[in-house]
Design a protein around this motif. Structure first.
Motif, mmCIF file in Angstrom:
data_model
loop_
_atom_site.group_PDB
_atom_site.id
_atom_site.type_symbol
_atom_site.label_atom_id
_atom_site.label_comp_id
_atom_site.label_asym_id
_atom_site.label_seq_id
_atom_site.Cartn_x
_atom_site.Cartn_y
_atom_site.Cartn_z
ATOM 1 N N ASN A 179 -6.113 -12.068 7.144
ATOM 2 C CA ASN A 179 -6.793 -13.417 7.229
ATOM 3 C C ASN A 179 -8.737 -13.099 7.100
ATOM 4 O O ASN A 179 -9.236 -13.938 6.801
ATOM 5 N N LYS A 221 -9.559 -11.080 4.771
ATOM 6 C CA LYS A 221 -9.860 -10.660 3.679
ATOM 7 C C LYS A 221 -10.945 -11.635 2.938
ATOM 8 O O LYS A 221 -11.888 -10.821 2.370
ATOM 9 N N ASN A 222 -10.982 -12.654 2.999
ATOM 10 C CA ASN A 222 -11.836 -13.544 2.499
ATOM 11 C C ASN A 222 -13.367 -13.612 2.963
ATOM 12 O O ASN A 222 -14.281 -13.821 2.521
ATOM 13 N N ALA A 277 -12.615 -7.282 -1.937
ATOM 14 C CA ALA A 277 -11.290 -7.227 -1.682
ATOM 15 C C ALA A 277 -10.454 -6.615 -2.722
ATOM 16 O O ALA A 277 -10.593 -6.985 -3.895
#
Length: 196
Positions: free
Chosen positions: A158, A160-161, A166
């Motif tokens: 979660n 990552k964004n 990434a």
């Protein structure tokens, strides 16, 4: 708190355990004059880890003493073990290198981002659940450790964004090349472009 200079950068590799973030971090560091800062931890070394190379392994008592002396920039508790980054280690590393890298969990990455702002670049390295489990099995982590790591998988994904970059680690040489190119964009090399 140490004031990071404009040309000093902290690259933080984060992502699920078994994603290959530390391996990639070491590969990319060989291309640049980039030095790591190791975390201190109260957990026992895994069979493939070495003191002073992967972590500084310390007792609960030592960790607590260091914390009381405000030596840590950030401390996190994961599965009953404590992890911390010593500010002096970052300061000392910046004396000889402009680029520093760390491998941290999202909580640690977040704390350093808040402290040092734009000088911190978070690189999220990930792989799908099955690949991550397979890699942990290949490095001979025990079942209990794998279950512990996988309990954090979704929560870690979660994050990552929230990172600047990434990358899915499907092929080590390829991804290390992509990261090297990415690091290059943060360096002010003052290249003079000439037209041919």
């Amino acid at each position: 708190m140490y004031q990071v200079k404009e040309d000093e950068k902290i690259f933080i590799y984060t992502g699920p355990d078994g994603s290959g973030r530390k391996t990639l971090a070491k590969m990319v560091a060989t291309v640049f004059d980039m030095e790591t800062v190791l975390s201190y931890t109260t957990r026992e070394p895994r069979h493939y880890e070495e003191e002073g190379k992967d972590y500084h392994f310390v007792s609960d008592e030592t960790f607590q003493k260091m914390q009381q002396q405000n030596e840590f920039l950030e401390c996190v508790d994961i599965d009953g073990f404590r992890y911390g980054i010593r500010e002096q280690d970052i300061v000392d590393t910046f004396k000889n290198h402009k680029l520093v890298y760390l491998a941290l969990n999202p909580e640690g990455a977040d704390k350093l981002k808040h402290m040092y702002g734009e000088n911190v670049i978070r690189i999220f390295i990930y792989a799908d659940r099955d690949t991550v489990i397979k890699r942990q099995q290949e490095r001979q982590d025990d079942e209990a450790a794998i279950l512990r790591h996988m309990a954090h998988y979704d929560e870690t994904m979660n994050y990552k964004n929230g990172c600047e970059h990434a990358l899915e680690n499907y092929d080590l040489p390829q991804v290390s090349y992509q990261i090297s190119e990415l690091v290059e964009t943060y360096l002010d090399r003052n290249y003079i472009e000439s037209e041919y």
